[in-house]
Design a protein around this motif. Sequence first.
Motif, short mmCIF file in Angstrom:
data_model
loop_
_atom_site.label_atom_id
_atom_site.label_comp_id
_atom_site.label_asym_id
_atom_site.label_seq_id
_atom_site.Cartn_x
_atom_site.Cartn_y
_atom_site.Cartn_z
N GLN A 1 1.02 -0.44 -31.08
CA GLN A 1 -0.13 -0.97 -30.38
C GLN A 1 -0.79 -0.01 -29.35
O GLN A 1 -2.15 -0.69 -29.09
CB GLN A 1 0.79 -1.70 -28.75
CG GLN A 1 1.09 -3.15 -29.74
CD GLN A 1 2.43 -3.66 -28.55
OE1 GLN A 1 2.68 -3.18 -28.16
NE2 GLN A 1 1.81 -5.17 -27.94
N MET A 2 0.01 1.08 -28.91
CA MET A 2 -0.54 1.97 -28.46
C MET A 2 -1.91 2.94 -29.13
O MET A 2 -3.19 2.91 -28.56
CB MET A 2 -0.33 2.78 -27.96
CG MET A 2 0.60 3.04 -26.47
SD MET A 2 1.78 3.39 -25.94
CE MET A 2 2.04 3.70 -24.52
N LEU A 3 -1.61 3.00 -30.54
CA LEU A 3 -3.18 3.32 -31.38
C LEU A 3 -4.25 2.10 -31.69
O LEU A 3 -4.88 3.11 -32.65
CB LEU A 3 -1.55 3.74 -32.91
CG LEU A 3 -0.67 4.34 -32.49
CD1 LEU A 3 0.64 5.39 -33.69
CD2 LEU A 3 -1.60 6.26 -32.52
N ALA A 4 -3.39 0.90 -31.54
CA ALA A 4 -3.98 -0.04 -32.24
C ALA A 4 -5.62 0.18 -30.60
O ALA A 4 -6.72 0.24 -31.06
CB ALA A 4 -3.47 -1.25 -32.57
N CYS B 1 10.05 2.73 -28.39
CA CYS B 1 8.80 3.01 -28.81
C CYS B 1 8.32 2.52 -30.08
O CYS B 1 7.30 2.87 -30.07
CB CYS B 1 9.28 4.40 -29.01
SG CYS B 1 7.78 5.75 -29.77
N SER B 2 8.93 2.29 -31.17
CA SER B 2 8.61 1.73 -32.21
C SER B 2 7.54 0.25 -31.95
O SER B 2 6.91 -0.08 -33.71
CB SER B 2 9.74 2.05 -33.25
OG SER B 2 10.67 0.81 -33.11
N GLU C 1 0.88 -2.41 -21.78
CA GLU C 1 1.27 -3.36 -20.39
C GLU C 1 2.82 -4.30 -20.29
O GLU C 1 3.91 -3.48 -19.37
CB GLU C 1 0.50 -3.34 -19.61
CG GLU C 1 0.93 -3.16 -17.74
CD GLU C 1 -0.16 -4.23 -16.84
OE1 GLU C 1 0.52 -3.69 -15.84
OE2 GLU C 1 -1.18 -4.76 -17.49
N ASN C 2 2.50 -5.42 -21.21
CA ASN C 2 3.33 -6.60 -20.85
C ASN C 2 4.67 -5.74 -21.53
O ASN C 2 5.85 -5.88 -21.23
CB ASN C 2 3.06 -7.21 -21.31
CG ASN C 2 2.12 -8.26 -20.79
OD1 ASN C 2 2.15 -8.39 -19.72
ND2 ASN C 2 0.82 -9.60 -21.15
N ALA C 3 4.58 -4.89 -22.96
CA ALA C 3 5.34 -4.28 -23.45
C ALA C 3 6.10 -3.29 -22.75
O ALA C 3 7.07 -3.28 -23.19
CB ALA C 3 4.92 -3.97 -24.79
N LEU C 4 5.59 -2.64 -22.37
CA LEU C 4 6.49 -1.61 -21.49
C LEU C 4 7.35 -2.01 -20.69
O LEU C 4 7.67 -1.95 -20.19
CB LEU C 4 5.33 -0.58 -20.84
CG LEU C 4 4.55 0.44 -21.58
CD1 LEU C 4 3.33 0.95 -21.03
CD2 LEU C 4 5.57 1.17 -22.20
#
Length: 103
Positions: free
Chosen positions: A60-63, A54-55, A45-48
């Motif tokens: 992070q999402m896959l983790a 995207c890279s 969420e913080n990254a977004l």
Amino acid sequence: TIFSPIRISIACASGHVYPRGVYCTHMKAIQNRLRRVRGQIESVENALQGEKTCSEILPQMLAVKGSVDSLIQAYVEESIEGCMKEHDTEYMQKLIKLLIAKL
């Protein structure tokens, strides 16, 4: 963040509630995994919000996905183990049907 604090009960997946301080065999480890997943999601969420690329976000999402899959597996294993100890065949049958339907 998108999450409000969660109360983590001391009930096994089979629905049996144990007295405070007494946990299912691996329930504490499952609770710790849940907290880690929450932290990973907050990081995404913080990254977004920080407009990362995207890279940077996709790994992070896959983790998160891997962590959730692992959490589910651990919870199901604990549930099955609890049912076997308690000989709760009715619940075990429901769990097996649910798992088969989702596969």
